[in-house]
Scaffold this motif. Structure first.
Motif, short mmCIF file in Angstrom:
data_model
loop_
_atom_site.label_atom_id
_atom_site.label_comp_id
_atom_site.label_asym_id
_atom_site.label_seq_id
_atom_site.Cartn_x
_atom_site.Cartn_y
_atom_site.Cartn_z
N ALA A 189 -39.74 16.28 -4.61
CA ALA A 189 -40.07 17.29 -3.60
C ALA A 189 -39.42 16.98 -2.26
N SER A 190 -39.56 15.74 -1.81
CA SER A 190 -39.00 15.35 -0.51
C SER A 190 -37.61 14.76 -0.62
N LYS A 191 -37.13 14.60 -1.88
CA LYS A 191 -35.82 14.01 -2.16
C LYS A 191 -35.69 12.62 -1.51
N GLN A 192 -36.74 11.82 -1.68
CA GLN A 192 -36.73 10.44 -1.21
C GLN A 192 -36.80 9.50 -2.41
N LEU A 193 -36.07 8.40 -2.31
CA LEU A 193 -36.11 7.36 -3.32
C LEU A 193 -36.58 6.07 -2.66
#
Length: 352
Positions: free
Chosen positions: A262-266
């Motif tokens: 959803a937030s495109k965070q890894l």
């Protein structure tokens, strides 16, 4: 001199520095857990019930409410737990215990249902809802055991050539990817046919794959690779071909990797280096580092609140004991009893 200058700058412009700090992850709370044990393993998060499961082996399976930050209770038959899988539809949880058994319990009230033995060791477990299969890692026996979650009968026994089976991941299409840390490879298992369909050597760019995650939207396997202290990377793998499509440098001692679509965070935790790296996903094969937070080992992620949960204890390197030099020259080989804590990280200042 650089540190002094930065401190002086923040002293003169405290409002500016405080505002800038809100952008980054910070430690917001510490929950003291105590206990007499000296080891722990996975943290697992039940996103539906908003509960954090802390596998503390000798101290059992501790459950924390993520909203209140308070202990809900202990799973009644969870001694020896190293990991937990959730079957929310059936209201059941399953542990992987160090003695080769699985503890089955109700998610609603943590009450014991059964404890079944399948051998002499388990290192982890994941659940695939589509096939209703529980996949257990039995690293000491070089096996992946497949168990039907309804009958709790063995339905598959997958032999591997690795002795360090790391925690696998499923891809939404009933394929299971098992990193073999000691072989620098990944085994792909079709849970529908219960057979190995591929074994990929990733050693050219990924040494000691440890943590795994799956990017369903882009059909990419993501690996946290420990790298024997000098070549630690996060590797992106094409899940059809096994080709390494890109890498990013990470800290040493990689322990966990989590993608939030959803937030495109890894997020990647580096246990030896003691930090949490945050990357921005900018494409199927492109990740850009945005911050690195000084922290400790292990994590789980709440996609609703964007909070990160970690568990650790105070450790020291005792020079009179065996040195785990393959990890680090000074890797902690002694854990101090009674020092277990759960750490909660979030963006913004610490909670009052």
């Amino acid at each position: 001199k650089l540190v002094v200058s930065l401190v002086a700058l923040c002293a003169d412009t405290s409002a500016l520095c405080a505002a800038d700090a809100q952008k980054f992850y910070q430690l917001q709370s510490v929950l003291n857990l105590g206990g007499s044990g000296t080891s722990w393993d996975h943290i697992d998060y039940d996103q539906v019930h908003h509960r954090i499961y802390l596998s503390r082996r000798a101290d059992g399976l501790t459950v924390v409410d993520s909203a209140t930050g308070k202990v809900v209770g202990e799973v009644a038959n969870g001694k020896g737990s190293g990991a937990t899988a959730f079957n929310v539809k059936a209201d059941l949880g399953y542990t992987a215990n160090t003695d080769g058994s699985t503890s089955i319990f109700k998610l609603s009230d943590l009450s014991a249902v059964d404890r079944i033995s399948f051998g002499d060791n388990f290192d982890g477990v994941v659940y695939d809802a589509a096939t209703n299969i529980l996949a257990y890692q039995q690293a000491d026996n070089k096996k992946e055991l497949l168990i039907d979650a309804t009958s709790m009968k063995l339905v598959g026994n997958i032999e591997t050539d690795g002795e360090q089976l790391e925690r696998p991941v499923v891809d939404g299409k009933s394929n299971l990817y098992v990193p073999l840390r000691d072989k620098n490879s990944v085994v792909k298992i079709d849970l529908k046919t219960k057979k190995t369909v591929a074994t990929w050597d990733v050693s050219a760019k990924c040494i000691e794959p440890s943590g795994s995650e799956f990017d369903i939207a882009n059909n990419r396997l993501l690996l946290a690779c420990r790298g024997k202290r000098v070549n630690a990377v996060m590797a992106v793998i094409d899940a059809d071909t096994g080709a390494v499509t890109s890498t990013n440098v990470i800290g040493t001692g990689a322990d966990d990797i989590i993608l939030d679509p959803a937030s495109k965070q890894l997020f990647v935790t580096a246990g030896v280096e003691g930090n949490l790296e945050v990357f921005k996903q900018e494409g199927a094969d492109k990740y850009t580092l945005t911050e690195a937070v000084q922290t400790r080992v292990g994590m789980r992620f709440d996609s609703e609140t964007q909070k990160i949960f970690g568990m650790t204890a105070e450790g020291v390197f005792d020079a009179s004991k065996k040195n785990l030099a393959a990890i680090s020259p000074f890797y902690a080989n002694t854990v101090i009893p009674g020092t277990f804590v759960m750490l909660t990280y979030g963006r913004g200042a610490a909670a009052k």
